[in-house]
Design a protein around this motif. Structure first.
Motif, mmCIF file in Angstrom:
data_model
loop_
_atom_site.group_PDB
_atom_site.id
_atom_site.type_symbol
_atom_site.label_atom_id
_atom_site.label_comp_id
_atom_site.label_asym_id
_atom_site.label_seq_id
_atom_site.Cartn_x
_atom_site.Cartn_y
_atom_site.Cartn_z
ATOM 1 N N THR A 1 0.727 -0.859 0.218
ATOM 2 C CA THR A 1 0.249 0.065 0.039
ATOM 3 C C THR A 1 0.971 0.826 0.392
ATOM 4 O O THR A 1 1.705 1.362 0.498
ATOM 5 C CB THR A 1 -0.604 -0.117 1.159
ATOM 6 O OG1 THR A 1 0.127 0.027 2.313
ATOM 7 C CG2 THR A 1 -1.908 -1.624 1.128
ATOM 8 N N TRP A 2 -0.068 2.631 -0.191
ATOM 9 C CA TRP A 2 1.079 3.569 0.191
ATOM 10 C C TRP A 2 0.952 4.435 0.952
ATOM 11 O O TRP A 2 2.074 4.550 1.214
ATOM 12 C CB TRP A 2 0.255 4.472 -1.156
ATOM 13 C CG TRP A 2 0.548 4.331 -2.423
ATOM 14 C CD1 TRP A 2 -0.187 3.931 -3.518
ATOM 15 C CD2 TRP A 2 1.574 5.275 -3.129
ATOM 16 N NE1 TRP A 2 -0.094 3.916 -4.361
ATOM 17 C CE2 TRP A 2 1.535 4.491 -4.532
ATOM 18 C CE3 TRP A 2 2.452 5.423 -2.924
ATOM 19 C CZ2 TRP A 2 2.245 4.579 -5.809
ATOM 20 C CZ3 TRP A 2 3.509 5.424 -3.741
ATOM 21 C CH2 TRP A 2 3.872 5.224 -5.442
ATOM 22 N N ALA A 3 0.550 3.335 2.278
ATOM 23 C CA ALA A 3 0.686 4.115 3.559
ATOM 24 C C ALA A 3 2.376 3.345 4.238
ATOM 25 O O ALA A 3 3.162 3.800 4.629
ATOM 26 C CB ALA A 3 0.018 3.765 4.900
ATOM 27 N N GLU A 4 2.368 1.856 3.285
ATOM 28 C CA GLU A 4 3.629 1.127 3.977
ATOM 29 C C GLU A 4 4.656 1.628 2.935
ATOM 30 O O GLU A 4 6.584 2.076 3.270
ATOM 31 C CB GLU A 4 3.664 -0.711 2.898
ATOM 32 C CG GLU A 4 2.470 -1.253 4.373
ATOM 33 C CD GLU A 4 2.078 -2.651 3.762
ATOM 34 O OE1 GLU A 4 2.501 -2.861 2.737
ATOM 35 O OE2 GLU A 4 1.493 -3.262 4.493
ATOM 36 N N PHE A 5 4.482 1.792 1.657
ATOM 37 C CA PHE A 5 5.605 2.915 0.717
ATOM 38 C C PHE A 5 6.397 3.577 1.471
ATOM 39 O O PHE A 5 7.208 4.321 1.640
ATOM 40 C CB PHE A 5 4.730 3.441 -0.282
ATOM 41 C CG PHE A 5 5.911 3.780 -1.740
ATOM 42 C CD1 PHE A 5 6.736 2.900 -2.229
ATOM 43 C CD2 PHE A 5 6.168 4.870 -1.296
ATOM 44 C CE1 PHE A 5 8.040 3.347 -3.130
ATOM 45 C CE2 PHE A 5 6.938 5.876 -2.319
ATOM 46 C CZ PHE A 5 7.482 4.967 -2.947
ATOM 47 N N GLU A 6 5.478 4.516 2.153
ATOM 48 C CA GLU A 6 5.948 6.063 2.374
ATOM 49 C C GLU A 6 6.598 5.746 3.898
ATOM 50 O O GLU A 6 7.254 6.436 4.567
ATOM 51 C CB GLU A 6 4.585 7.197 2.974
ATOM 52 C CG GLU A 6 3.690 7.671 2.038
ATOM 53 C CD GLU A 6 2.580 8.196 3.027
ATOM 54 O OE1 GLU A 6 3.042 8.914 3.275
ATOM 55 O OE2 GLU A 6 1.791 8.472 1.524
ATOM 56 N N ALA A 7 6.101 4.370 4.759
ATOM 57 C CA ALA A 7 6.735 3.876 6.253
ATOM 58 C C ALA A 7 8.326 3.476 5.077
ATOM 59 O O ALA A 7 9.642 3.871 6.249
ATOM 60 C CB ALA A 7 6.091 3.014 6.761
ATOM 61 N N ALA A 8 8.106 2.535 4.585
ATOM 62 C CA ALA A 8 9.560 1.885 4.109
ATOM 63 C C ALA A 8 10.528 3.385 3.427
ATOM 64 O O ALA A 8 11.958 3.392 3.223
ATOM 65 C CB ALA A 8 9.137 1.593 2.495
ATOM 66 N N ALA A 9 9.835 4.009 2.993
ATOM 67 C CA ALA A 9 10.930 5.352 1.962
ATOM 68 C C ALA A 9 12.413 6.213 3.248
ATOM 69 O O ALA A 9 12.034 6.688 3.840
ATOM 70 C CB ALA A 9 9.724 6.137 1.169
ATOM 71 N N ARG A 10 10.755 5.834 4.706
ATOM 72 C CA ARG A 10 11.405 6.934 5.470
ATOM 73 C C ARG A 10 12.412 6.344 6.270
ATOM 74 O O ARG A 10 13.992 6.704 6.867
ATOM 75 C CB ARG A 10 10.312 6.825 6.655
ATOM 76 C CG ARG A 10 9.385 8.083 6.574
ATOM 77 C CD ARG A 10 8.406 9.174 7.128
ATOM 78 N NE ARG A 10 7.632 9.408 7.165
ATOM 79 C CZ ARG A 10 5.598 8.824 6.882
ATOM 80 N NH1 ARG A 10 5.877 7.326 6.561
ATOM 81 N NH2 ARG A 10 5.130 9.580 6.637
#
Length: 409
Positions: free
Chosen positions: A147-156
């Motif tokens: 998901t994009w929420a998981e993407f943002e967490a991974a990106a951080r």
């Protein structure tokens, strides 16, 4: 007489935009297979991502009366050129080869104009593909984001570790490709088509378009200063060097990663872009035959026949990163990434979304205008999603007025 018109009857000049290292190998394979059939492939490769340079060269050559015998034209552009009466119909080849019997229905529609087959399909690319560096993900205990929420967490987490989260160019078509992935993730194929195929002003004003635009700005902020305007092979190289943890790009990046010594499932993993696992954002490669000297027609028809043969389909697409246009292709011959692409596409139109960037969704002029608006919003941090929505809505209303005034509309 134009230079290309003097070529021997079995020599076909082919204008295309396959110019990266891996694309050259795929084109060379086609040339070798044509040679096996007694055809000479005279290469006319034009650099430029998404075929922008090739399109300009083709228009100039046609105006000069020096059209190539074969050219890469894809998506809605096929109908535009066919409407001008410039493309050879290959109905006889399609009928004799029973193309209707093995082509996916979506592919069949793409290669037809006014009831005639005017293009030979080569392969299907999945544009909504996520690549991730397996070593980095293992070290940081990250899972591929679904998901994009998981993407943002991974990106951080990647950024905190000193690694760019996403390999991405600020080049206009690459930004728009990221945006169409976001639209699909936010809305699914039905709304995607409302926005980017039907170009509905109401869809432009919809909250789902706003959400995709907000997400585009968030991704830009997460990437930070590592993003510059670079051709796509340079973006692949950044990812291959381990300088970015993820990359969202069509599956044409796979063979380019192989050129850089990266192995699928060992050095990198492949998955659907976040939020799009059930969908297929597609681009279909096609070659068209230009009408003109009748003496070239037998060679053009033979080339069209060979291009869709099972062996060429399997071998070309393995080198190109795409999947065959044939419903009877053997998934066992595909890698896991390709198998997922082919399997999802085979589920039909309900899960398919035509790539705007790769000319599957709209005519050339509309495509260019939409890409320019998305790019403008992306570059200008002061621009709000609401402003971008208003500008897109105004564009769509203009497109609608033009289509209503077109002959036969």
């Amino acid at each position: 007489m134009a230079p290309s018109a003097q070529a021997p009857a079995n020599t076909l000049q082919v204008l295309h935009w396959w110019t990266s290292a891996s694309e050259r190998k795929a084109a060379d394979l086609l040339a070798a297979r044509m040679a096996d059939e007694g055809l000479a492939w005279k290469d006319a490769a034009i650099p430029g991502g998404a075929g922008i340079g090739a399109g300009k060269v083709l228009k100039g050559r046609v105006l000069a009366g020096d059209a190539p015998q074969v050219t890469q034209i894809i998506g809605a552009s096929v109908a535009e050129w066919a409407e001008l009466g410039l493309l050879l119909d290959i109905d006889g080849v399609a009928s004799a080869g029973d193309w209707n019997g093995f082509l996916f229905p979506t592919v069949q529609k793409l290669i037809q104009h006014r009831g005639h087959v005017v293009a030979a399909p080569l392969g299907i690319h999945r544009v909504n593909t996520l690549y991730y560096n397996r070593a980095l993900f293992a070290r940081l205990k990250l899972a591929p984001p679904r998901t994009w929420a998981e993407f943002e967490a991974a990106a951080r987490k990647l950024r905190a570790a000193g690694v760019a989260p996403l390999a991405q160019s600020s080049e206009s078509w690459q930004v728009a490709a990221l945006f169409e992935n976001l639209v699909l993730a936010e809305s699914g194929p039905e709304f995607y088509r409302e926005l980017l195929v039907k170009r509905s002003p109401a869809a432009a004003a919809d909250r789902r378009t706003a959400e995709a635009l907000v997400r585009l700005r968030i991704v830009k902020d997460l990437i930070g200063r590592e993003m510059e305007e670079r051709p796509w092979p340079e973006v692949v190289r950044q990812f291959a060097r381990g300088e970015a943890g993820m990359m969202i790009m069509g599956d044409w990046a796979k063979p380019e990663l192989a050129e850089r010594g990266m192995a699928l499932d060992e050095d990198y993993g492949c998955a659907a872009a976040p939020g799009t696992a059930r969908y297929h954002l597609y681009s279909v490669d096609t070659l068209t035959m230009f009408a003109g000297a009748n003496r070239h027609r037998p060679a053009q028809e033979k080339m069209a026949r060979v291009l869709v043969s099972p062996s060429v389909q399997a071998d070309f697409n393995a080198l190109k990163g795409a999947v065959p246009v044939r419903r009877d292709a053997d998934p066992a011959r595909m890698d896991g990434c390709a198998r997922a692409s082919w399997t999802i596409f085979a589920q039909g139109a309900a899960v398919q979304a035509p790539s705007l960037v790769h000319r599957m969704a709209s005519d050339e002029a509309s495509r260019d205008a939409i890409i320019a608006e998305v790019h403008r919003y992306f570059l200008d941090d002061r621009a709000t999603p609401a402003e971008a929505q208003r500008r897109l809505g105004a564009l769509f209303r203009l497109f609608n007025l033009r289509s209503q005034g077109a002959p036969g509309a």
